[in-house]
Design a protein around this motif. Structure first.
Motif, mmCIF file in Angstrom:
data_model
loop_
_atom_site.group_PDB
_atom_site.id
_atom_site.type_symbol
_atom_site.label_atom_id
_atom_site.label_comp_id
_atom_site.label_asym_id
_atom_site.label_seq_id
_atom_site.Cartn_x
_atom_site.Cartn_y
_atom_site.Cartn_z
ATOM 1 N N HIS A 9 -2.832 30.291 -28.116
ATOM 2 C CA HIS A 9 -1.494 30.647 -27.640
ATOM 3 C C HIS A 9 -1.452 32.167 -27.447
ATOM 4 O O HIS A 9 -1.137 32.916 -28.376
ATOM 5 N N ASP A 10 -1.766 32.588 -26.243
ATOM 6 C CA ASP A 10 -1.917 34.026 -26.009
ATOM 7 C C ASP A 10 -0.629 34.799 -26.253
ATOM 8 O O ASP A 10 -0.657 35.925 -26.757
ATOM 9 N N ARG A 11 0.513 34.185 -25.914
ATOM 10 C CA ARG A 11 1.777 34.901 -26.092
ATOM 11 C C ARG A 11 2.053 35.140 -27.570
ATOM 12 O O ARG A 11 2.520 36.215 -27.961
ATOM 13 N N MET A 12 1.764 34.146 -28.390
ATOM 14 C CA MET A 12 2.029 34.267 -29.822
ATOM 15 C C MET A 12 1.086 35.270 -30.484
ATOM 16 O O MET A 12 1.454 35.958 -31.431
ATOM 17 N N LEU A 13 -0.128 35.364 -29.967
ATOM 18 C CA LEU A 13 -1.127 36.247 -30.577
ATOM 19 C C LEU A 13 -1.048 37.683 -30.071
ATOM 20 O O LEU A 13 -1.590 38.595 -30.699
ATOM 21 N N SER A 14 -0.373 37.884 -28.942
ATOM 22 C CA SER A 14 -0.441 39.189 -28.285
ATOM 23 C C SER A 14 0.164 40.310 -29.126
ATOM 24 O O SER A 14 -0.408 41.403 -29.219
ATOM 25 N N LEU A 15 1.308 40.068 -29.755
ATOM 26 C CA LEU A 15 1.926 41.127 -30.552
ATOM 27 C C LEU A 15 1.049 41.483 -31.748
ATOM 28 O O LEU A 15 0.925 42.654 -32.111
ATOM 29 N N GLY A 16 0.414 40.474 -32.346
ATOM 30 C CA GLY A 16 -0.504 40.749 -33.441
ATOM 31 C C GLY A 16 -1.666 41.611 -32.995
ATOM 32 O O GLY A 16 -2.113 42.501 -33.730
ATOM 33 N N LEU A 17 -2.163 41.359 -31.779
ATOM 34 C CA LEU A 17 -3.269 42.164 -31.258
ATOM 35 C C LEU A 17 -2.836 43.607 -31.044
ATOM 36 O O LEU A 17 -3.598 44.542 -31.314
ATOM 37 N N ALA A 18 -1.608 43.796 -30.561
ATOM 38 C CA ALA A 18 -1.083 45.151 -30.381
ATOM 39 C C ALA A 18 -1.008 45.892 -31.714
ATOM 40 O O ALA A 18 -1.330 47.078 -31.806
ATOM 41 N N ARG A 19 -0.618 45.179 -32.760
ATOM 42 C CA ARG A 19 -0.553 45.808 -34.090
ATOM 43 C C ARG A 19 -1.934 46.246 -34.569
ATOM 44 O O ARG A 19 -2.085 47.253 -35.255
ATOM 45 N N VAL A 20 -2.949 45.467 -34.197
ATOM 46 C CA VAL A 20 -4.318 45.804 -34.598
ATOM 47 C C VAL A 20 -4.766 47.107 -33.935
ATOM 48 O O VAL A 20 -5.330 47.999 -34.588
#
Length: 322
Positions: A9-20
């Motif tokens: 689920h790219d949309r759900m994971l995207s904000l987490g990736l930005a935090r990384v």
């Protein structure tokens, strides 16, 4: 019945990736301009790894800091994440531009991309001959087989402008001197960069903003995959051909599953599925502003992109300093 594996689920994971990517950039903020490349890189690596391990993914680093024996952390093949959730490939450069950071020069970034398992080229740590242009052109307008001057002429023709209106981004290295002379012989301008060719390729996707029409030259193959992930989201074309200097490098390619050493990879060969991409500015640049330290606060800006939708978000993260 075998349970269905978790979806990407790219949309759900995207904000987490930005935090990384934000965490990696902020971690080396106090080392900008301090002259210590290794310390800055290690700080970014440690922070990125901690951030990845907080995500609910079963991640494998396919583009990382190097081979396992050469990289103490975030090495190629390392497993990251919580161990639950979708199986994903991860391409990363915790600090793209260690020298840029140490010298407080423009365009240092923390960069990371993520896609479903098996969708990213496992590029060995060798050189890659790269050629990139922005969106809006037919495939094959420029090719790896063309000479540098032919590429400039072909792009100028496609844009309906003079070769003197074209600007090419090139990594400033002795190996590129002949190519630079040939490009300048067409009347085109060259923007030389000292490091950071992921950012160099990304410049092509927004020529009206950056003034860069084309990127060409050789650099790290892992950075080529990261650049392809960015262009998968932003639009544009990139071509890459692996370059081998010795049998050891060919052995690395075989270990990565590569058998055709003459293959020219397109953007969609390097990144075959949907991808999410995040980059956070470390030092000020033409793509992103760098980390800002103010009394009591630290501010970072991140570009977050999804190839599935073509969405591009720019996010400002302002956090109190403890």
């Amino acid at each position: 019945m075998t349970p269905k594996p978790p979806e990407f689920h790219d949309r759900m994971l995207s904000l987490g990736l930005a935090r990384v990517s934000e965490a990696a950039a902020i971690a080396c903020a106090y080392l900008i301009g301090r002259g210590d490349e290794k310390a800055a890189d290690q700080a970014a690596v440690d922070a990125m790894r901690r951030g990845l391990n907080q995500l609910e993914i079963q991640g494998t680093v396919v583009i990382g800091e190097g081979e396992r024996d050469e990289a103490p952390m975030l090495y190629i093949g390392e497993e990251v994440g919580s161990g639950t959730g979708p199986k994903v490939d991860i391409a990363l450069d915790p600090l793209e531009g260690t020298t840029l950071t140490a010298k407080d020069m423009p365009n240092a970034l923390a960069v990371i991309a993520m896609g479903p398992r098996g969708t990213m080229l496992h590029a060995p740590d060798v050189y890659m001959d790269k050629l990139a242009i922005g969106p809006g052109f037919k495939p094959g307008v420029v090719t790896i087989s063309m000479s540098p001057s032919e590429r400039v002429s072909a792009l100028a023709s496609a844009k309906g402008c003079s070769t003197s209106d074209i600007t090419v981004c090139v990594l400033e290295r002795p190996r590129h001197e002949e190519m630079i002379n040939e490009i300048r012989g067409t009347g085109a301008a060259i923007r030389l960069i000292t490091d950071g060719d992921v950012a160099g390729v990304m410049h092509c996707a927004e020529p009206d903003v950056t003034g860069i029409d084309m990127y060409m030259g050789s650099g790290g193959a892992p950075e080529g995959v990261l650049a392809a992930a960015a262009l998968k989201c932003m639009g544009g074309q990139i071509y890459g051909k692996l370059l081998f200097r010795n049998d050891d490098e060919r052995g690395r390619a075989r270990k990565a599953g590569i058998t055709n050493f003459d293959r020219v990879y397109t953007r969609d060969d390097m990144v075959t599925g949907d991808v999410i991409f995040a980059a956070t500015g470390v030092t000020d640049g033409s793509l992103l502003p760098g980390i800002k330290r103010e009394p009591g606060y630290i501010t970072a800006e991140t570009i977050l992109m999804r190839s599935k939708t073509g969405s591009v978000r720019r996010m400002i993260y302002r956090n109190p300093m403890s």
